[in-house]
Write a protein that holds these residues in place. Structure first.
Motif, mmCIF file in Angstrom:
data_model
loop_
_atom_site.group_PDB
_atom_site.id
_atom_site.type_symbol
_atom_site.label_atom_id
_atom_site.label_comp_id
_atom_site.label_asym_id
_atom_site.label_seq_id
_atom_site.Cartn_x
_atom_site.Cartn_y
_atom_site.Cartn_z
ATOM 1 N N THR A 207 0.854 -1.190 0.000
ATOM 2 C CA THR A 207 0.000 0.000 0.000
ATOM 3 C C THR A 207 0.885 1.233 0.000
ATOM 4 O OG1 THR A 207 -1.744 -1.174 1.204
ATOM 5 C CG2 THR A 207 -1.826 1.238 1.212
ATOM 6 N N ARG A 208 0.605 2.169 -0.913
ATOM 7 C CA ARG A 208 1.386 3.379 -1.021
ATOM 8 C C ARG A 208 0.460 4.595 -1.070
ATOM 9 N NH1 ARG A 208 4.647 0.486 0.488
ATOM 10 N NH2 ARG A 208 6.467 -0.402 -0.580
ATOM 11 N N GLU A 209 0.926 5.673 -0.482
ATOM 12 C CA GLU A 209 0.191 6.934 -0.547
ATOM 13 C C GLU A 209 0.417 7.573 -1.913
ATOM 14 O OE1 GLU A 209 -1.876 8.385 1.553
ATOM 15 O OE2 GLU A 209 -1.757 6.744 3.021
ATOM 16 N N GLN A 210 -0.700 7.896 -2.585
ATOM 17 C CA GLN A 210 -0.638 8.521 -3.886
ATOM 18 C C GLN A 210 -1.204 9.937 -3.807
ATOM 19 O OE1 GLN A 210 0.807 7.144 -6.527
ATOM 20 N NE2 GLN A 210 1.215 5.230 -5.405
ATOM 21 N N PRO A 211 -0.622 10.910 -4.532
ATOM 22 C CA PRO A 211 -1.160 12.272 -4.512
ATOM 23 C C PRO A 211 -2.580 12.313 -5.056
ATOM 24 C CG PRO A 211 0.479 11.995 -6.254
ATOM 25 C CD PRO A 211 0.534 10.767 -5.409
ATOM 26 N N GLY A 212 -3.376 13.204 -4.478
ATOM 27 C CA GLY A 212 -4.772 13.303 -4.877
ATOM 28 C C GLY A 212 -4.951 14.145 -6.120
ATOM 29 N N VAL A 213 -6.063 14.869 -6.158
ATOM 30 C CA VAL A 213 -6.397 15.694 -7.311
ATOM 31 C C VAL A 213 -5.390 16.828 -7.440
ATOM 32 C CG1 VAL A 213 -8.216 17.074 -8.411
ATOM 33 C CG2 VAL A 213 -8.817 15.108 -6.972
ATOM 34 N N VAL A 214 -5.073 17.162 -8.666
ATOM 35 C CA VAL A 214 -4.113 18.236 -8.915
ATOM 36 C C VAL A 214 -4.630 19.536 -8.302
ATOM 37 C CG1 VAL A 214 -2.922 19.566 -10.697
ATOM 38 C CG2 VAL A 214 -3.368 17.117 -11.036
ATOM 39 N N GLY A 215 -3.759 20.231 -7.595
ATOM 40 C CA GLY A 215 -4.127 21.476 -6.952
ATOM 41 C C GLY A 215 -4.523 21.325 -5.504
ATOM 42 N N THR A 216 -4.567 20.089 -4.996
ATOM 43 C CA THR A 216 -4.891 19.837 -3.597
ATOM 44 C C THR A 216 -3.710 19.163 -2.922
ATOM 45 O OG1 THR A 216 -5.861 17.650 -4.037
ATOM 46 C CG2 THR A 216 -7.334 19.562 -4.182
ATOM 47 N N THR A 217 -3.710 19.225 -1.618
ATOM 48 C CA THR A 217 -2.622 18.609 -0.840
ATOM 49 C C THR A 217 -3.008 17.254 -0.274
ATOM 50 O OG1 THR A 217 -3.364 19.791 1.141
ATOM 51 C CG2 THR A 217 -1.679 20.859 -0.230
ATOM 52 N N SER A 218 -4.230 16.821 -0.554
ATOM 53 C CA SER A 218 -4.691 15.548 -0.010
ATOM 54 C C SER A 218 -4.054 14.383 -0.755
ATOM 55 C CB SER A 218 -6.214 15.451 -0.102
ATOM 56 O OG SER A 218 -6.627 15.491 -1.459
ATOM 57 N N SER A 219 -3.994 13.216 -0.089
ATOM 58 C CA SER A 219 -3.471 11.989 -0.692
ATOM 59 C C SER A 219 -4.334 10.820 -0.230
ATOM 60 C CB SER A 219 -2.016 11.752 -0.295
ATOM 61 O OG SER A 219 -1.914 11.594 1.107
ATOM 62 N N ARG A 220 -4.264 9.737 -0.956
ATOM 63 C CA ARG A 220 -5.045 8.555 -0.603
ATOM 64 C C ARG A 220 -4.205 7.313 -0.851
ATOM 65 N NH1 ARG A 220 -9.614 9.776 -5.158
ATOM 66 N NH2 ARG A 220 -8.272 9.744 -7.019
ATOM 67 N N ALA A 221 -4.542 6.273 -0.110
ATOM 68 C CA ALA A 221 -3.777 5.033 -0.182
ATOM 69 C C ALA A 221 -4.265 4.187 -1.350
ATOM 70 C CB ALA A 221 -3.909 4.256 1.121
ATOM 71 N N CYS A 222 -3.325 3.676 -2.112
ATOM 72 C CA CYS A 222 -3.629 2.790 -3.236
ATOM 73 C C CYS A 222 -2.749 1.549 -3.141
ATOM 74 C CB CYS A 222 -3.376 3.492 -4.567
ATOM 75 S SG CYS A 222 -4.424 4.927 -4.885
ATOM 76 N N ASP A 223 -3.318 0.421 -3.518
ATOM 77 C CA ASP A 223 -2.532 -0.807 -3.565
ATOM 78 C C ASP A 223 -1.707 -0.852 -4.844
ATOM 79 O OD1 ASP A 223 -3.537 -1.552 -1.180
ATOM 80 O OD2 ASP A 223 -4.709 -3.256 -1.890
ATOM 81 N N CYS A 224 -0.558 -1.482 -4.742
ATOM 82 C CA CYS A 224 0.318 -1.597 -5.909
ATOM 83 C C CYS A 224 1.110 -2.895 -5.820
ATOM 84 C CB CYS A 224 1.266 -0.408 -6.007
ATOM 85 S SG CYS A 224 2.441 -0.290 -4.635
ATOM 86 N N VAL A 225 1.700 -3.292 -6.925
ATOM 87 C CA VAL A 225 2.616 -4.428 -6.979
ATOM 88 C C VAL A 225 3.975 -3.904 -7.408
ATOM 89 C CG1 VAL A 225 3.190 -6.593 -8.120
ATOM 90 C CG2 VAL A 225 0.832 -6.153 -7.427
ATOM 91 N N GLU A 226 4.970 -4.121 -6.567
ATOM 92 C CA GLU A 226 6.339 -3.713 -6.870
ATOM 93 C C GLU A 226 7.182 -4.966 -7.101
ATOM 94 O OE1 GLU A 226 6.382 0.361 -4.153
ATOM 95 O OE2 GLU A 226 7.320 -1.477 -3.403
ATOM 96 N N VAL A 227 8.036 -4.916 -8.110
ATOM 97 C CA VAL A 227 8.868 -6.063 -8.472
ATOM 98 C C VAL A 227 10.328 -5.717 -8.169
ATOM 99 C CG1 VAL A 227 9.493 -7.701 -10.279
ATOM 100 C CG2 VAL A 227 7.224 -6.641 -10.287
ATOM 101 N N TYR A 228 10.980 -6.588 -7.416
ATOM 102 C CA TYR A 228 12.365 -6.383 -7.001
ATOM 103 C C TYR A 228 13.243 -7.518 -7.531
ATOM 104 C CZ TYR A 228 10.462 -3.073 -3.567
ATOM 105 O OH TYR A 228 9.814 -2.032 -2.961
#
Length: 580
Positions: A207-228
């Protein structure tokens, strides 16, 4: 100075017994001694503070002495202090009904143990313990290293390295150094084949915090898959999903060029996407399509709780304990079901339901065989049995789930390429490791010739071992105890005990004396057919593993047979008294 202090201590005794249990026997005051002081007279905070300095094992033992100490030793204040002492860097106590006690025990019991199959030293070793880890939830060995996920979502990268020994020699050690790979991880997976040489990449669901709508400072958590890259821990690829989708498990299936990622949502639905692993290290971006898997499209009422996979098949367990299968190659399908009658090469994702007598709690999936454990603690095996990896006492394939009658209530089950392992617990809470199948390469310690039934392996098992994994070079066991999550088996109803099928060879129980007698006759016939005394000894050891005996009884017979074998001039297969 010490002589003056002794009389002062003698004049004032602390009463050790519980105040609610009445006076001590023979409690009449003796001459030269003062009145005893009850522990209950001390402030509770002081008693808790003193007890918090005891080892965890002693705190648990003290809490079993009487009602008063049970309440004191079970207080969250005691466990908070113990947790701070065990893990000074732990900032939060975690979750649960008893968060501090759970956190303390998780960190006290955590450990990763391994035993190499080759070399001169074949003993159990312990890996480095990351100070930042909050317990151990699961682990995965790869080609060169080991990865461990803790209970707060921190994924650790345990490295093999060259280190200097106490004698000044340079030697290669497993899992002796660690770094934090990433945080916020939910689950991780790699190539599902048993051979770790194929595990080049590590897929991390996080789970990573992603920036919200452009022009706002809010962020929301989104799931992701990272490959190492497993060799260096370098991230080479990342895919982010919509914030409305929340996943809890990831497994892989298929070849490197058509690697399918299966993602299980919190609602029990399964989505899949396909990537080409051979192109992951190329610096470019491309779009992958996330689609609902056929098992969730065709059976929308099913709520899947967990998944298991290998290179060419996938197994799903639902919240009702049902089991559904996907098999993608005809060879594996024939090994698992004994026929190709229902196999459709044009529709390999069609789920197949397994017919089972009870709710399934967990499973293990090998290359061409599998194991299932139901709510009553019974073990069912199915698939290819060429090396005896089903533990049924023979080498006949099973096209449907077949119960292993002499094993019950396992802690963990693992199926590999051509052997199987079971972690069980005795009545005295001691653990033992049982194995069956091919014993080549030392993969069944103490049984180099293998066994067609589950036999006790010559491995010292940690007291709090909870899961295991075997590779070509090494056996791994994870130690961790969660007071809120443990397999709770039900008692088998009497009607099912009476109506159970007749036990097969080696499983005749007290409820079927005729079957037990026939089994014993077959045992004698097998022993008589052995050409030499040593072969008869080995066959007898194998038969002891088949028989429905208690663990202590099996240990007794194996030890006695080892003594007789040595007296006759033979060499036993391993240590005479393996510790369990």
């Amino acid at each position: 100075m010490g002589e003056k202090a002794v009389p002062s201590l003698r004049r004032r005794r602390v009463k050790r017994s519980c105040p609610s249990c009445g006076p001590e026997p023979g409690g009449e005051e003796k001459k030269g001694r003062g009145n005893p002081i009850s522990v209950q007279l001390f402030p509770p905070e002081l008693v808790e503070h003193i007890i918090s300095f005891l080892p965890v094992r002693d705190v648990v033992a003290l809490g079993q002495t009487c009602h008063y100490f049970h309440e004191v030793c079970d207080a969250e204040g005691v466990w908070r202090r113990i947790c701070r002492r065990l893990s000074p860097r732990l900032r939060e106590q975690g979750s649960g009904v008893r968060p501090w006690k759970r956190a303390a025990i998780l960190n006290y019991t955590k450990g990763l143990y391994f035993q190499a199959f080759g070399g001169r030293r074949r003993c159990l070793s312990k890996s480095v313990a990351p100070l930042l880890a909050h317990g151990y939830r699961r682990f995965l060995p790869t080609k060169d290293h080991v990865f461990i996920l803790d209970y707060v979502g921190t994924l650790f990268f345990l490295k093999n390295a060259l280190v200097s020994s106490t004698l000044g020699q340079i030697q290669w050690k497993r899992a002796c150094r660690y770094v934090v790979l990433c945080r916020g991880a939910k689950d991780f997976a790699s190539d599902p084949r048993c051979d770790t040489v194929y595990r080049k990449y590590l897929y991390v669901l996080a789970t990573r915090e992603q920036p919200g709508v452009v022009g706002t400072t809010s962020s929301r958590a989104c799931d992701c898959v990272e490959v190492y890259l497993q060799s260096s821990g370098q991230r080479v690829f990342k895919m982010t999903f919509h914030h409305s989708m929340s996943f809890k498990q990831i497994v892989l299936v298929g070849q490197e060029t058509q690697r399918a990622l299966l993602l299980l949502t919190e609602e029990g639905k399964i989505y899949s996407l396909v990537v080409n692993e051979t192109q992951l290290d190329q610096p470019r971006s491309y779009t992958v399509q996330l689609a609902l898997r056929k098992v969730s499209r065709c059976l929308p009422h099913l709520r899947v709780t967990c998944m298991a996979s290998n290179q060419s098949s996938t197994l799903y367990i639902t919240d009702q304990g049902g089991v559904y299968f996907e098999v993608h190659t005809p060879g594996v399908y024939r090994d698992l079901f004994g026929t190709l009658q229902a196999f459709d090469p044009l529709d390999q994702q069609m789920p197949l339901a397994l017919s089972l007598p009870a709710k399934i709690l967990f499973c293990a999936l090998g290359y061409n065989h599998l194991g299932l454990v139901d709510e009553f603690g019974r073990i069912f095996m199915q698939g290819n049995n060429r090396y005896g990896q089903l533990g049924t006492g023979d080498k006949m394939d099973r096209g449907e789930p077949t119960q292993v009658h002499y094993l019950q209530c396992p802690i963990a089950l693992w199926c590999g390429l051509n052997h199987s392992l079971v972690l069980s617990q005795g009545s005295d809470f001691s653990k033992e490791l049982l194995g069956c199948g091919c014993g080549a390469g030392g993969r069944l310690p103490g049984w180099p010739k293998g066994s067609a039934s589950f036999v006790k392996l010559h491995v010292k098992v940690p007291l709090c071992a909870c899961s295991l994994c075997s590779t070509r070079e090494c056996l791994y066991m994870l130690s961790s105890y969660d007071i809120e999550h443990y397999p709770a088996y039900r008692d088998l109803p009497a009607s099912r005990v009476v109506g159970s099928p007749e036990p097969s060879l080696g499983t005749g129980g007290p409820q079927d004396p005729g079957g037990a007698a026939r089994a014993c006759e077959e045992y004698l016939s097998q022993i008589h057919s052995c050409p030499t005394l040593q072969d008869r000894m080995e066959k007898m050891k194998e038969i002891v593993g088949w028989m429905p005996l208690m663990a202590a009884q099996k240990d007794f017979f194996w030890e006695a047979l080892d003594m007789l074998q040595r007296a006759a001039g033979g060499v036993g297969p391993g240590p005479s008294t393996p510790e369990s």
